[in-house]
Design a protein around this motif. Sequence first.
Motif, PDB file in Angstrom:
ATOM      1  N   LYS A 155       0.538  -7.293   6.003  1.00 58.78           N
ATOM      2  CA  LYS A 155       0.813  -5.968   6.044  1.00 58.78           C
ATOM      3  C   LYS A 155       1.628  -5.689   7.585  1.00 58.78           C
ATOM      4  O   LYS A 155       0.774  -5.219   8.431  1.00 58.78           O
ATOM      5  CB  LYS A 155       0.063  -4.755   5.748  1.00 58.78           C
ATOM      6  CG  LYS A 155      -0.445  -4.946   4.344  1.00 58.78           C
ATOM      7  CD  LYS A 155       0.596  -4.115   3.541  1.00 58.78           C
ATOM      8  CE  LYS A 155      -0.010  -3.892   2.315  1.00 58.78           C
ATOM      9  NZ  LYS A 155       0.969  -3.450   1.274  1.00 58.78           N
ATOM     10  N   VAL A 156       2.988  -5.825   7.657  1.00 59.69           N
ATOM     11  CA  VAL A 156       3.692  -5.732   9.072  1.00 59.69           C
ATOM     12  C   VAL A 156       3.662  -4.099   9.469  1.00 59.69           C
ATOM     13  O   VAL A 156       3.298  -4.067  10.752  1.00 59.69           O
ATOM     14  CB  VAL A 156       5.186  -6.119   9.078  1.00 59.69           C
ATOM     15  CG1 VAL A 156       5.991  -5.678  10.240  1.00 59.69           C
ATOM     16  CG2 VAL A 156       5.145  -7.544   8.613  1.00 59.69           C
ATOM     17  N   GLY A 157       3.567  -3.180   8.556  1.00 55.04           N
ATOM     18  CA  GLY A 157       3.505  -1.846   8.963  1.00 55.04           C
ATOM     19  C   GLY A 157       2.160  -1.428   9.564  1.00 55.04           C
ATOM     20  O   GLY A 157       2.285  -0.576  10.555  1.00 55.04           O
ATOM     21  N   VAL A 158       1.097  -1.942   8.892  1.00 56.86           N
ATOM     22  CA  VAL A 158      -0.283  -1.862   9.539  1.00 56.86           C
ATOM     23  C   VAL A 158      -0.563  -2.399  10.823  1.00 56.86           C
ATOM     24  O   VAL A 158      -0.695  -1.689  11.614  1.00 56.86           O
ATOM     25  CB  VAL A 158      -1.211  -2.159   8.357  1.00 56.86           C
ATOM     26  CG1 VAL A 158      -2.690  -2.208   9.190  1.00 56.86           C
ATOM     27  CG2 VAL A 158      -1.587  -1.511   7.314  1.00 56.86           C
ATOM     28  N   GLY A 202     -10.466  -3.621  15.428  1.00 53.40           N
ATOM     29  CA  GLY A 202     -10.270  -5.140  14.966  1.00 53.40           C
ATOM     30  C   GLY A 202     -10.196  -5.197  13.502  1.00 53.40           C
ATOM     31  O   GLY A 202      -9.398  -5.829  12.926  1.00 53.40           O
ATOM     32  N   ALA A 203     -11.096  -4.707  12.996  1.00 52.15           N
ATOM     33  CA  ALA A 203     -11.122  -4.798  11.297  1.00 52.15           C
ATOM     34  C   ALA A 203      -9.493  -4.135  10.740  1.00 52.15           C
ATOM     35  O   ALA A 203      -9.207  -4.948   9.696  1.00 52.15           O
ATOM     36  CB  ALA A 203     -12.136  -3.852  10.683  1.00 52.15           C
ATOM     37  N   LEU A 204      -9.240  -3.292  11.425  1.00 53.45           N
ATOM     38  CA  LEU A 204      -7.764  -2.868  10.682  1.00 53.45           C
ATOM     39  C   LEU A 204      -6.664  -3.918  10.899  1.00 53.45           C
ATOM     40  O   LEU A 204      -5.940  -4.186  10.050  1.00 53.45           O
ATOM     41  CB  LEU A 204      -7.204  -1.683  11.516  1.00 53.45           C
ATOM     42  CG  LEU A 204      -7.876  -0.358  11.223  1.00 53.45           C
ATOM     43  CD1 LEU A 204      -7.363   1.065  12.018  1.00 53.45           C
ATOM     44  CD2 LEU A 204      -7.502  -0.044   9.890  1.00 53.45           C
ATOM     45  N   SER A 205      -6.655  -4.609  12.227  1.00 50.75           N
ATOM     46  CA  SER A 205      -5.912  -5.873  12.406  1.00 50.75           C
ATOM     47  C   SER A 205      -6.105  -7.034  11.556  1.00 50.75           C
ATOM     48  O   SER A 205      -5.342  -7.491  10.780  1.00 50.75           O
ATOM     49  CB  SER A 205      -5.787  -6.075  13.897  1.00 50.75           C
ATOM     50  OG  SER A 205      -5.619  -5.208  14.720  1.00 50.75           O
ATOM     51  N   VAL A 206      -7.497  -7.269  11.418  1.00 54.26           N
ATOM     52  CA  VAL A 206      -7.789  -8.303  10.307  1.00 54.26           C
ATOM     53  C   VAL A 206      -7.384  -7.866   8.761  1.00 54.26           C
ATOM     54  O   VAL A 206      -6.535  -8.684   8.053  1.00 54.26           O
ATOM     55  CB  VAL A 206      -9.427  -8.523  10.112  1.00 54.26           C
ATOM     56  CG1 VAL A 206      -9.811  -9.322   8.810  1.00 54.26           C
ATOM     57  CG2 VAL A 206      -9.830  -8.896  11.505  1.00 54.26           C
ATOM     58  N   ALA A 262      -3.839  -8.753   4.027  1.00 50.60           N
ATOM     59  CA  ALA A 262      -3.470  -7.813   2.974  1.00 50.60           C
ATOM     60  C   ALA A 262      -1.942  -8.374   2.315  1.00 50.60           C
ATOM     61  O   ALA A 262      -1.289  -8.848   3.144  1.00 50.60           O
ATOM     62  CB  ALA A 262      -3.140  -6.232   3.476  1.00 50.60           C
ATOM     63  N   SER A 263      -1.805  -8.541   1.036  1.00 54.28           N
ATOM     64  CA  SER A 263      -0.499  -8.628   0.562  1.00 54.28           C
ATOM     65  C   SER A 263       0.381  -9.417   1.362  1.00 54.28           C
ATOM     66  O   SER A 263       1.191  -9.023   2.077  1.00 54.28           O
ATOM     67  CB  SER A 263       0.014  -7.316   0.393  1.00 54.28           C
ATOM     68  OG  SER A 263       1.492  -7.318  -0.540  1.00 54.28           O
ATOM     69  N   GLY A 264       0.334 -10.768   1.148  1.00 55.83           N
ATOM     70  CA  GLY A 264       1.115 -11.883   1.811  1.00 55.83           C
ATOM     71  C   GLY A 264       0.614 -12.410   2.894  1.00 55.83           C
ATOM     72  O   GLY A 264       0.988 -13.345   3.451  1.00 55.83           O
ATOM     73  N   GLY A 265      -0.809 -12.187   3.192  1.00 55.86           N
ATOM     74  CA  GLY A 265      -1.590 -12.733   4.153  1.00 55.86           C
ATOM     75  C   GLY A 265      -2.000 -14.168   3.849  1.00 55.86           C
ATOM     76  O   GLY A 265      -2.176 -14.895   4.543  1.00 55.86           O
ATOM     77  N   ARG A 266      -2.059 -14.260   2.571  1.00 55.91           N
ATOM     78  CA  ARG A 266      -2.331 -15.715   1.953  1.00 55.91           C
ATOM     79  C   ARG A 266      -1.121 -15.944   0.978  1.00 55.91           C
ATOM     80  O   ARG A 266      -0.591 -14.760   0.415  1.00 55.91           O
ATOM     81  CB  ARG A 266      -3.581 -15.679   1.117  1.00 55.91           C
ATOM     82  CG  ARG A 266      -4.696 -15.440   2.233  1.00 55.91           C
ATOM     83  CD  ARG A 266      -5.975 -15.163   1.257  1.00 55.91           C
ATOM     84  NE  ARG A 266      -7.264 -14.915   2.097  1.00 55.91           N
ATOM     85  CZ  ARG A 266      -8.068 -15.716   2.456  1.00 55.91           C
ATOM     86  NH1 ARG A 266      -8.160 -16.726   1.863  1.00 55.91           N
ATOM     87  NH2 ARG A 266      -8.982 -15.392   3.329  1.00 55.91           N
ATOM     88  N   GLY A 267      -0.697 -16.928   0.715  1.00 55.68           N
ATOM     89  CA  GLY A 267       0.263 -17.313  -0.216  1.00 55.68           C
ATOM     90  C   GLY A 267       1.560 -17.201   0.074  1.00 55.68           C
ATOM     91  O   GLY A 267       1.990 -17.948   1.181  1.00 55.68           O
ATOM     92  N   ARG A 268       2.485 -16.445  -0.504  1.00 58.61           N
ATOM     93  CA  ARG A 268       3.996 -16.637  -0.480  1.00 58.61           C
ATOM     94  C   ARG A 268       4.224 -16.372   1.112  1.00 58.61           C
ATOM     95  O   ARG A 268       5.139 -17.004   1.721  1.00 58.61           O
ATOM     96  CB  ARG A 268       4.739 -15.722  -1.235  1.00 58.61           C
ATOM     97  CG  ARG A 268       4.779 -16.398  -2.565  1.00 58.61           C
ATOM     98  CD  ARG A 268       5.856 -15.547  -3.351  1.00 58.61           C
ATOM     99  NE  ARG A 268       5.371 -15.458  -4.454  1.00 58.61           N
ATOM    100  CZ  ARG A 268       5.429 -14.422  -5.198  1.00 58.61           C
ATOM    101  NH1 ARG A 268       6.155 -13.259  -4.863  1.00 58.61           N
ATOM    102  NH2 ARG A 268       4.992 -14.387  -6.336  1.00 58.61           N
ATOM    103  N   GLY A 269       3.519 -15.208   1.842  1.00 59.32           N
ATOM    104  CA  GLY A 269       4.187 -15.031   3.270  1.00 59.32           C
ATOM    105  C   GLY A 269       3.547 -16.077   4.323  1.00 59.32           C
ATOM    106  O   GLY A 269       4.388 -16.377   5.180  1.00 59.32           O
ATOM    107  N   ALA A 270       2.447 -16.514   3.956  1.00 62.74           N
ATOM    108  CA  ALA A 270       2.123 -17.834   4.874  1.00 62.74           C
ATOM    109  C   ALA A 270       3.218 -19.057   4.587  1.00 62.74           C
ATOM    110  O   ALA A 270       3.364 -19.821   5.494  1.00 62.74           O
ATOM    111  CB  ALA A 270       0.817 -18.297   4.354  1.00 62.74           C
TER     112      ALA A 270
END
Length: 139
Positions: free
Chosen positions: A2-5, A110-114, A119-127
């Motif tokens: 989540k780039v915005g976050v 730190g948890a917000l950054s994690v 979130a959404s895209g951190g695994r799978g297609r975004g990677a």
Amino acid sequence: MKVGVLRAVGAATAVYGVAVTALPDVLARPSGLVDARGRTAVATRTSLRPVGWRDAASGLAMVLAPEGPALRTAACLRIAADFGDAALLGLTLPGRGRRRKAVAVSAGWGALSVLGLMASGGRGRGAERDGVGWGRRGR
């Protein structure tokens, strides 16, 4: 990811870092690093300014890094700093209440950054797109 976050966490961190660099009391007072009159010693102000500068620089990196591996690296650096702060401040600040608050605030950021990374895209297609193996590649 989540780039915005991540960008929002970076911007908030950068602003806070500039504030601590300019006015170390912003960190010293809530941390209990002041004398009985609420004043921050010169040595304490001097030692807190690099912490502020580190936060300003790492936050700015999260704001400006291109999406993909660079942003992921900036976020990981920020996460390491936040969880490191939680551990060190949790062990060393004066007063149990202050230690607990410092751990909660540091670990929370730190948890917000994690969450932003995972979130959404951190695994799978975004990677797959950015070439970083957070999940399976080549689906």
